[in-house]
Design an enzyme around this catalytic site. Sequence first.
Site: not given
Ligand code: ZN
Length: 443
Positions: A230, A313, A328
């Site tokens: 990421h 992710d 997240g």
């Molecule tokens: Zn992650």
Amino acid sequence: MKRKLILKNFCIVDEDSDFIGSVVVEDGLISNVIHQPYIDDADQIIEGHGLTLMPAFVDLHAHFRDPGFPEKETLESASLAAAAGGYGTVVCMANTKPVTDTVEKALALKNRSDNLGLIDLYPVLSLTKNMDGKELSGITALDTKQNTIRMLSEDGRDVADDSIFLAAFAEARRLGIPVSCHCDAGGPEADAAKKAGKGREMWSRIEENVAVKRAIELGKKMGAHVHIAHVSTKESVNMIREAKRQLSRADASSSYSLTCEATPHHIALTEDDAHALGDESYGRVNPSLRSEEDRRAIIEAILDGTIDAIATDHAPHSETDKAGGAPGFTGLETGFAVSFTELTGEGSALENSITVDRKTIDLKRLSFLMSANPARILGLADRGRIAAGLRADLVIADTEALWTVKSEPFKSRGKNSPFRGRTLQGKILLTLHGGCIVYDTRS
Ligand SMILES: [Zn+2]
């Protein structure tokens, strides 16, 4: 008798083709790819009617929360979400409870997944025992002939001690598999910025930039394959671009290599979106959503080939955890549509489109980033493209369809999507895994 399925008269797209044709599937594999209109007998025929047929996506980065966090996600809910999002292969991170730090734990997860039969799961093994950064994990017991563990990672922690990090890279080199470096661990410079009262946008940027530099240096020193997870800042994009440039001129006998991924949310969103969603709640993610300049740098890096793959992710959370600031986003069920809307330019005419950049990639390139190249990074030669002999992991997509994201119908237990209420273009209609239909919206 072989069971035969024909996917007839589709717009067939993979990293290097885009044509009208048909695909024949037998015994879980693609047995033929036909360029002309096609008529034949089969046990089952699915008519294309101009819809798009692509290889299923390969996700290099997801959190399945299993074992340990059923309130966020289970193996089953995550696998259903993956199938609904068009993913056939998913690498899942080791930050479960307990941590996936032994071959036995990884195999147990893989076996449970194989029994479900919805996706092909590749569990990541942590670099150190219990991710405590002190002693190497079960990676030392991994045989070079094994094919279950295809990526190693300490998740968001990396390893603070250089000598242990190097020892882990040495194991990765021995096994010939990449280490996914998440590069959001702290460091003295970031700590100083925190102490000085600087905002998260400042110290988390320092964290990423320092950690990316360190991961590249240590991986190079040990001759390992470093995969930067990421990527989100323009500085780390520049570092990776430069390191790749040097690598292309380096000694061909070196085993050092460098790849990286970007997420759909860093491609599509900025700190303004985080602010609107709630900086410390629904807009919270590691690494943070950055500035518009950073977002554009990510898109430039996709256009010039610096970024090798798009990874979700996927990080599901319960409502309570998310409202409390757990970092997240749930991502498997929007990954394709967000990337397609944002990167191909198709969505630029939409009323509340997130597209602002006029430079675009085509669907072939998106297929490269979401299927063929992540499969290559994992060393999986049997998927990611459409060709005779490869696995019949396929998706049917309607690239014209517009839909508004609502998280209630998500298969994932994580409803924490930053795209709720957005209109996206491109919808997954059906997913085939090893020739079996595992997701189907047509009924
Ligand atoms: Zn992650």
